[in-house]
Design a protein around this motif. Structure first.
Motif, mmCIF file in Angstrom:
data_model
loop_
_atom_site.group_PDB
_atom_site.id
_atom_site.type_symbol
_atom_site.label_atom_id
_atom_site.label_comp_id
_atom_site.label_asym_id
_atom_site.label_seq_id
_atom_site.Cartn_x
_atom_site.Cartn_y
_atom_site.Cartn_z
ATOM 1 N N GLU A 46 0.804 -1.132 0.039
ATOM 2 C CA GLU A 46 -0.019 -0.029 0.097
ATOM 3 C C GLU A 46 0.755 1.248 0.090
ATOM 4 O O GLU A 46 1.357 1.537 1.005
ATOM 5 N N MET A 47 1.076 1.886 -1.166
ATOM 6 C CA MET A 47 2.027 2.997 -1.357
ATOM 7 C C MET A 47 3.452 2.813 -0.664
ATOM 8 O O MET A 47 4.033 3.126 0.062
ATOM 9 N N GLY A 48 3.866 1.516 -1.169
ATOM 10 C CA GLY A 48 5.124 1.030 -0.706
ATOM 11 C C GLY A 48 5.230 0.466 0.523
ATOM 12 O O GLY A 48 6.424 -0.286 0.995
ATOM 13 N N ARG A 49 4.390 0.292 1.422
ATOM 14 C CA ARG A 49 4.124 -0.158 2.693
ATOM 15 C C ARG A 49 3.613 -1.578 2.809
ATOM 16 O O ARG A 49 2.683 -1.836 1.829
ATOM 17 N N HIS A 50 4.145 -2.232 3.669
ATOM 18 C CA HIS A 50 3.533 -3.716 3.882
ATOM 19 C C HIS A 50 3.596 -4.309 5.371
ATOM 20 O O HIS A 50 4.342 -3.719 6.084
ATOM 21 N N PRO A 51 2.681 -5.250 5.792
ATOM 22 C CA PRO A 51 3.099 -5.667 6.897
ATOM 23 C C PRO A 51 4.380 -6.259 7.423
ATOM 24 O O PRO A 51 5.636 -6.454 6.329
ATOM 25 N N ARG A 52 4.814 -5.974 8.579
ATOM 26 C CA ARG A 52 6.271 -6.213 9.136
ATOM 27 C C ARG A 52 6.736 -7.681 8.452
ATOM 28 O O ARG A 52 6.161 -8.686 9.003
ATOM 29 N N VAL A 53 7.800 -7.630 7.817
ATOM 30 C CA VAL A 53 8.501 -8.985 7.317
ATOM 31 C C VAL A 53 9.640 -8.870 8.135
ATOM 32 O O VAL A 53 10.472 -8.161 8.176
ATOM 33 N N PHE A 54 10.129 -10.313 8.314
ATOM 34 C CA PHE A 54 11.358 -10.641 9.148
ATOM 35 C C PHE A 54 12.142 -11.444 8.198
ATOM 36 O O PHE A 54 11.676 -12.627 7.615
ATOM 37 N N SER A 55 13.689 -11.228 7.980
ATOM 38 C CA SER A 55 14.266 -11.770 7.094
ATOM 39 C C SER A 55 15.726 -11.905 7.668
ATOM 40 O O SER A 55 16.063 -11.256 8.537
ATOM 41 N N LEU A 56 16.522 -12.910 7.213
ATOM 42 C CA LEU A 56 17.914 -12.985 7.645
ATOM 43 C C LEU A 56 18.691 -12.323 6.759
ATOM 44 O O LEU A 56 18.698 -12.496 5.305
ATOM 45 N N VAL A 57 19.427 -11.587 7.168
ATOM 46 C CA VAL A 57 20.389 -10.501 6.385
ATOM 47 C C VAL A 57 21.708 -10.556 6.644
ATOM 48 O O VAL A 57 22.060 -10.787 7.999
ATOM 49 N N LEU A 58 22.568 -10.190 5.859
ATOM 50 C CA LEU A 58 23.963 -9.875 5.882
ATOM 51 C C LEU A 58 24.188 -8.380 6.010
ATOM 52 O O LEU A 58 23.914 -7.844 5.009
ATOM 53 N N PRO A 59 24.396 -7.964 7.365
ATOM 54 C CA PRO A 59 24.664 -6.498 7.367
ATOM 55 C C PRO A 59 25.957 -5.830 6.544
ATOM 56 O O PRO A 59 26.984 -6.579 6.606
ATOM 57 N N VAL A 60 25.723 -4.874 6.080
ATOM 58 C CA VAL A 60 27.014 -3.970 5.578
ATOM 59 C C VAL A 60 26.964 -2.709 6.281
ATOM 60 O O VAL A 60 26.032 -1.939 5.939
ATOM 61 N N HIS A 61 27.789 -2.381 6.763
ATOM 62 C CA HIS A 61 28.182 -0.977 7.491
ATOM 63 C C HIS A 61 28.639 0.257 6.386
ATOM 64 O O HIS A 61 29.684 0.039 5.795
ATOM 65 N N ASP A 62 27.817 1.358 6.603
ATOM 66 C CA ASP A 62 28.160 2.505 5.618
ATOM 67 C C ASP A 62 29.558 2.854 5.870
ATOM 68 O O ASP A 62 30.249 3.073 5.086
#
Length: 258
Positions: A66-82
């Protein structure tokens, strides 16, 4: 720096998976025609970066956006620090080239600060929706058997899905014949993937022929250029209510190795 991901020691590039073993070439944008934002991008991304754009898809039957928003989704990610990216002279040179490219004014530069502490590559998507996933002990035990490994970020990459988003490609270490990110996916019972992307830049509009040619040239010249090598010692469970993770939150950190 977050201890989930730290700088890797200098290693031979041959330790990383090759293009022939991954899906980046297969998934590359077709630059033979002007780049038009595709439907998936116009539904999930364009409403977040250019909500007044006439080609925004506000919602679609059967999709939860809905205009780019959605129910909260949980995923496994590899973090990359700026902060790590900013120490890379190669990355800074790439970004400077983008800032002076013919299509630079079509990149949503203003959203970068909002995402600076949320950069990541998704390893296992949709582990849970609305409720955090219950990670089985068997999965935790399997992760404990995977020793920390290296990845290398290269780019720039533009794909044939979510056309309008620009990424860095993740090349995982290959150890004893195994792709280490696929080993992580196996610990979660997921089938092996073959591309992992760090989403960085978003277009606010289609590109014309000259702009598309300029982007294709940048992609081609930077394809094999290493931008940053990282040691992955842990992964994160991240939740978000949009695909740009503006409201993203780290729910849990999962360490690798015993």
């Amino acid at each position: 720096m977050n201890d989930a991901v730290t700088f890797a020691a200098a290693v031979d590039q041959s330790m990383f998976c090759r293009d022939a073993e991954l899906g980046y070439r297969r998934s590359l944008t077709d630059f033979s025609a002007p780049l038009l934002l595709d439907d998936s991008y116009r539904l999930a991304h364009l409403p977040l970066v250019a909500p007044e754009h006439p080609r925004v898809i506000a919602r679609r039957e059967g999709k939860f956006y809905e205009m780019g928003r959605h129910p909260r989704v949980f995923s496994l990610v590899l973090p990359v620090h700026d902060a790590a990216l900013q120490t890379s002279a190669a990355f800074r040179a790439l970004e400077e080239e983008l800032r002076t490219a013919p299509f630079a004014d079509k990149i949503a530069w203003e959203i970068l600060p909002k995402r600076r502490d949320k950069l990541h590559a998704t390893v296992c998507g949709s582990l849970g929706i609305e409720e955090p996933p219950a990670i089985a002990q068997a999965t935790r035990d399997a992760l404990a058997q995977i020793e920390p490994f290296a990845v290398e970020l290269r780019g720039l990459f533009s794909g044939n899905v979510n056309r309008g988003r620009l990424y860095l490609a993740v090349y995982p270490e290959k150890r004893d014949g195994a792709n280490m990110l696929q080993a992580v996916q196996g610990a979660f019972g997921r089938p092996p993937g073959d591309l992992w992307l760090v989403g960085l830049y978003n277009l606010r509009d289609d590109l014309d022929a000259a702009e598309t040619a300029a982007l294709a040239d940048i992609v081609a010249r930077w394809w094999d250029q290493p931008l940053l090598r990282l040691d992955v010692t842990a992964l994160q469970v991240m939740s978000a209510g949009d695909d740009l993770v503006f409201d993203g939150a780290v729910e849990e950190t999962l360490s690798l190795g015993a």
